[in-house]
Design a protein around this motif. Structure first.
Motif, short mmCIF file in Angstrom:
data_model
loop_
_atom_site.label_atom_id
_atom_site.label_comp_id
_atom_site.label_asym_id
_atom_site.label_seq_id
_atom_site.Cartn_x
_atom_site.Cartn_y
_atom_site.Cartn_z
N PHE A 40 37.24 22.89 49.48
CA PHE A 40 36.86 21.85 50.43
C PHE A 40 35.40 21.46 50.23
CE2 PHE A 40 34.80 20.76 54.45
CZ PHE A 40 35.59 19.73 54.91
N GLU A 41 34.54 22.44 50.11
CA GLU A 41 33.12 22.16 49.93
C GLU A 41 32.87 21.40 48.63
OE1 GLU A 41 30.13 25.16 51.24
OE2 GLU A 41 31.88 26.48 51.22
N GLU A 42 33.54 21.82 47.55
CA GLU A 42 33.31 21.19 46.26
C GLU A 42 33.78 19.74 46.25
OE1 GLU A 42 35.31 23.63 43.45
OE2 GLU A 42 33.89 25.30 43.61
N ARG A 43 34.93 19.47 46.85
CA ARG A 43 35.50 18.12 46.78
C ARG A 43 34.96 17.19 47.86
NH1 ARG A 43 40.37 17.90 48.11
NH2 ARG A 43 40.73 20.02 48.80
N LEU A 44 34.90 17.68 49.08
CA LEU A 44 34.52 16.81 50.18
C LEU A 44 33.02 16.57 50.23
CD1 LEU A 44 35.62 15.22 52.53
CD2 LEU A 44 35.29 17.23 53.97
N LEU A 45 32.23 17.55 49.90
CA LEU A 45 30.78 17.40 49.96
C LEU A 45 30.20 17.03 48.60
CD1 LEU A 45 30.02 20.37 52.35
CD2 LEU A 45 30.46 17.99 52.90
N ALA A 46 30.97 16.28 47.86
CA ALA A 46 30.53 15.81 46.55
C ALA A 46 29.55 14.65 46.73
CB ALA A 46 31.73 15.36 45.71
#
Length: 203
Positions: free
Chosen positions: A83-89
């Motif tokens: 989630f962090e890697e994809r959404l907070l890109a």
């Protein structure tokens, strides 16, 4: 007369052909296991069907995860980090306000593929409520850390970050439970907008 040649001993740890698929690719194995858990839930989860679905031996899955609980714990961690890697890109981080970020997060989480994680969450909460000292507490603490970090990025007042993160996490999860249960998108989205308005006005 020379006796018959002895056959080489077969090691109990010998890796079969299917196990070679993920022998040196544990991240891919975890990703595949995560998809299985998200699709099938945890209530009736068993390692043998997981192994069969992934095309590996039960022994290989045991070597990597040992137990069902260990697998679920790693799946939860994978969901959070993914989630962090994809959404907070980069494209998400370009939003100019906390309200815009909240709306981007909410729209992402409302996608059917992402909503599967809430079904897992609700299953785990039901189990934890009946099991003293269940490790499901990390379902709150781990995500609070993520939210508080993002609040800090938008210079949210330090004295309000913890309670704001707690409120926001509870609102998103509660509204997702409502949405999944009723399918009433318009009403739930209006409630989410009220949450955004409240947070931005109370800052």
């Amino acid at each position: 007369m020379r006796g018959p040649d002895k056959l080489p001993a077969v090691s109990e740890n010998k890796i079969d052909g299917r196990a070679l698929r993920f022998r040196h690719r544990r991240p891919e194995l975890l990703a595949a296991a995560t998809e299985y858990v998200l699709d099938h839930g945890i209530s009736d989860l068993s390692l043998r069907p997981v192994a069969q679905a992934l095309g590996i031996s039960h022994a290989t899955l045991i070597r990597h995860f040992a137990t069902k609980d260990a697998l679920v714990n790693e799946v939860l961690e994978h969901i959070r980090t993914d989630f962090e890697e994809r959404l907070l890109a980069a494209e998400i981080r370009r939003v100019e306000s906390p309200a815009a970020l909240l709306r981007a997060v909410w729209n992402h989480l409302c996608q059917p593929r992402e909503q599967r994680q809430f079904l897992i969450l609700f299953e785990l909460v039901a189990v934890a409520a009946r099991t003293p000292h269940h490790p499901a507490a990390r379902l709150v603490t781990d995500w609070l850390t993520v939210i508080e970090r993002e609040l800090a990025r938008y210079q949210w007042p330090p004295e309000n970050r913890s309670r704001t993160a707690t409120f926001l996490l509870a609102q998103i999860r509660g509204l997702q439970l409502d949405l999944i249960s009723t399918g009433d998108t318009a009403r739930v989205n209006e409630a989410f907008e009220s949450t955004v308005d409240f947070l931005t006005s109370a800052r």
